[in-house]
Design a protein around this motif. Structure first.
Motif, PDB file in Angstrom:
ATOM      1  N   GLU A   1       0.893  -1.336   0.064  1.00 38.22           N
ATOM      2  CA  GLU A   1       0.055   0.040   0.076  1.00 38.22           C
ATOM      3  C   GLU A   1       0.800   1.061   0.080  1.00 38.22           C
ATOM      4  OE1 GLU A   1      -2.622  -0.467   3.466  1.00 38.22           O
ATOM      5  OE2 GLU A   1      -3.799  -1.796   2.140  1.00 38.22           O
ATOM      6  N   VAL A   2       1.888   1.300   0.642  1.00 33.11           N
ATOM      7  CA  VAL A   2       2.904   2.544   0.746  1.00 33.11           C
ATOM      8  C   VAL A   2       3.523   2.599  -0.683  1.00 33.11           C
ATOM      9  CG1 VAL A   2       5.093   3.259   1.844  1.00 33.11           C
ATOM     10  CG2 VAL A   2       3.245   2.283   3.357  1.00 33.11           C
ATOM     11  N   GLU A   3       4.010   1.732  -1.185  1.00 34.36           N
ATOM     12  CA  GLU A   3       4.511   1.709  -2.385  1.00 34.36           C
ATOM     13  C   GLU A   3       3.728   2.179  -3.442  1.00 34.36           C
ATOM     14  OE1 GLU A   3       6.266  -2.231  -3.106  1.00 34.36           O
ATOM     15  OE2 GLU A   3       7.728  -1.933  -1.379  1.00 34.36           O
ATOM     16  N   ALA A   4       2.299   1.783  -3.387  1.00 33.44           N
ATOM     17  CA  ALA A   4       1.473   2.069  -4.350  1.00 33.44           C
ATOM     18  C   ALA A   4       0.684   3.566  -4.018  1.00 33.44           C
ATOM     19  CB  ALA A   4       0.256   1.336  -4.421  1.00 33.44           C
ATOM     20  N   GLY A   5       1.370   4.122  -2.816  1.00 29.79           N
ATOM     21  CA  GLY A   5       0.668   5.505  -2.503  1.00 29.79           C
ATOM     22  C   GLY A   5      -0.748   5.306  -2.008  1.00 29.79           C
ATOM     23  N   PHE A   6      -1.131   4.162  -1.800  1.00 31.53           N
ATOM     24  CA  PHE A   6      -2.827   3.816  -1.268  1.00 31.53           C
ATOM     25  C   PHE A   6      -2.749   4.503   0.263  1.00 31.53           C
ATOM     26  CE2 PHE A   6      -5.708   1.310   1.161  1.00 31.53           C
ATOM     27  CZ  PHE A   6      -6.820   1.630   0.435  1.00 31.53           C
TER      28      PHE A   6
END
Length: 118
Positions: free
Chosen positions: A92-97
Protein backbone atom coordinates in the motif's frame (compact mmCIF):
# COMPACT_ATOMS: atom_id res chain seq x y z
CA UNK A 1 -13.42 19.46 7.64
CA UNK A 2 -11.16 22.36 8.55
CA UNK A 3 -7.52 21.64 7.91
CA UNK A 4 -5.03 22.93 10.44
CA UNK A 5 -1.63 23.84 9.08
CA UNK A 6 1.13 23.65 11.65
CA UNK A 7 4.84 23.02 11.64
CA UNK A 8 5.81 19.38 12.20
CA UNK A 9 8.83 18.63 14.35
CA UNK A 10 10.26 15.24 15.20
CA UNK A 11 11.60 14.85 18.69
CA UNK A 12 12.71 12.18 21.10
CA UNK A 13 11.05 12.16 24.47
CA UNK A 14 14.08 11.39 26.62
CA UNK A 15 12.43 11.84 30.04
CA UNK A 16 10.15 8.85 29.61
CA UNK A 17 11.16 5.28 30.28
CA UNK A 18 10.05 3.14 27.35
CA UNK A 19 12.38 0.30 28.31
CA UNK A 20 11.27 -3.14 27.32
CA UNK A 21 9.68 -1.92 24.12
CA UNK A 22 10.99 -3.87 21.17
CA UNK A 23 10.48 -1.22 18.52
CA UNK A 24 11.88 2.08 17.37
CA UNK A 25 10.27 4.98 19.16
CA UNK A 26 9.35 7.85 16.88
CA UNK A 27 7.10 10.61 18.15
CA UNK A 28 6.10 13.57 16.01
CA UNK A 29 4.98 16.69 17.79
CA UNK A 30 2.82 19.18 15.90
CA UNK A 31 2.99 22.61 17.45
CA UNK A 32 5.17 25.65 17.84
CA UNK A 33 8.93 25.31 18.16
CA UNK A 34 10.07 25.39 21.77
CA UNK A 35 6.58 24.79 23.12
CA UNK A 36 6.31 23.75 26.79
CA UNK A 37 3.99 20.76 26.47
CA UNK A 38 3.17 20.74 30.18
CA UNK A 39 1.52 24.16 29.85
CA UNK A 40 -0.52 23.38 26.73
CA UNK A 41 -3.53 21.23 25.93
CA UNK A 42 -2.11 18.07 24.36
CA UNK A 43 -3.53 15.19 22.37
CA UNK A 44 -1.85 11.86 21.65
CA UNK A 45 -3.14 10.26 18.42
CA UNK A 46 -1.92 6.77 17.58
CA UNK A 47 -2.46 3.87 15.20
CA UNK A 48 -1.72 0.35 16.37
CA UNK A 49 -2.80 -2.64 14.35
CA UNK A 50 -2.10 -5.12 17.10
CA UNK A 51 -2.53 -2.93 20.20
CA UNK A 52 1.10 -3.63 21.03
CA UNK A 53 4.07 -1.34 21.53
CA UNK A 54 2.63 1.77 19.87
CA UNK A 55 -0.46 1.63 22.07
CA UNK A 56 1.63 1.16 25.22
CA UNK A 57 3.92 4.07 24.34
CA UNK A 58 0.97 6.33 23.46
CA UNK A 59 -0.71 5.49 26.78
CA UNK A 60 2.50 6.15 28.73
CA UNK A 61 3.02 9.48 26.96
CA UNK A 62 -0.58 10.52 27.62
CA UNK A 63 -0.34 9.49 31.29
CA UNK A 64 2.96 11.31 31.87
CA UNK A 65 1.83 14.52 30.14
CA UNK A 66 -1.85 14.56 31.14
CA UNK A 67 -2.79 14.49 27.45
CA UNK A 68 -6.02 13.23 25.96
CA UNK A 69 -5.61 10.14 23.78
CA UNK A 70 -7.38 8.84 20.69
CA UNK A 71 -6.79 5.80 18.51
CA UNK A 72 -6.91 5.93 14.70
CA UNK A 73 -8.91 3.05 13.26
CA UNK A 74 -9.18 2.01 9.64
CA UNK A 75 -12.70 1.80 8.23
CA UNK A 76 -11.86 -1.70 6.99
CA UNK A 77 -9.74 -3.48 9.65
CA UNK A 78 -6.65 -5.34 8.50
CA UNK A 79 -6.75 -9.10 8.98
CA UNK A 80 -4.34 -12.00 8.77
CA UNK A 81 -1.04 -12.78 10.40
CA UNK A 82 1.42 -10.08 11.41
CA UNK A 83 3.55 -10.93 8.36
CA UNK A 84 0.52 -10.72 6.03
CA UNK A 85 -0.46 -7.31 7.35
CA UNK A 86 3.12 -6.00 7.15
CA UNK A 87 3.39 -7.14 3.51
CA UNK A 88 0.02 -5.58 2.69
CA UNK A 89 1.14 -2.35 4.32
CA UNK A 90 4.36 -2.31 2.29
CA UNK A 91 2.41 -2.78 -0.95
CA UNK A 92 0.00 0.00 0.00
CA UNK A 93 2.82 2.43 0.83
CA UNK A 94 4.63 1.66 -2.44
CA UNK A 95 1.39 2.22 -4.39
CA UNK A 96 0.61 5.44 -2.52
CA UNK A 97 -2.62 3.94 -1.19
CA UNK A 98 -4.09 5.60 1.88
CA UNK A 99 -6.74 3.50 3.63
CA UNK A 100 -9.94 5.19 4.73
CA UNK A 101 -9.98 5.89 8.45
CA UNK A 102 -12.90 6.35 10.79
CA UNK A 103 -13.53 9.88 12.07
CA UNK A 104 -11.94 10.60 15.43
CA UNK A 105 -14.03 11.80 18.34
CA UNK A 106 -12.14 15.03 19.05
CA UNK A 107 -11.70 18.40 17.39
CA UNK A 108 -8.01 18.83 16.55
CA UNK A 109 -8.37 22.62 16.67
CA UNK A 110 -8.96 22.34 20.44
CA UNK A 111 -5.33 21.25 21.04
CA UNK A 112 -2.07 23.19 21.20
CA UNK A 113 0.15 20.12 20.81
CA UNK A 114 -0.60 16.88 18.96
CA UNK A 115 1.72 13.86 19.28
CA UNK A 116 1.26 11.24 16.56
CA UNK A 117 2.49 7.66 16.83
CA UNK A 118 2.21 4.78 14.39
Amino acid sequence: MNMIRRRVMSTRIMDYDFSGMNSEIRISIIGKKGIDIKMKKMLVVYYSWSNGNTKKIAEQLANKTGADIVRIETAEPYSGSHEDVVEQGKREVEAGFMPQINPISVNLADYDVIAIGA
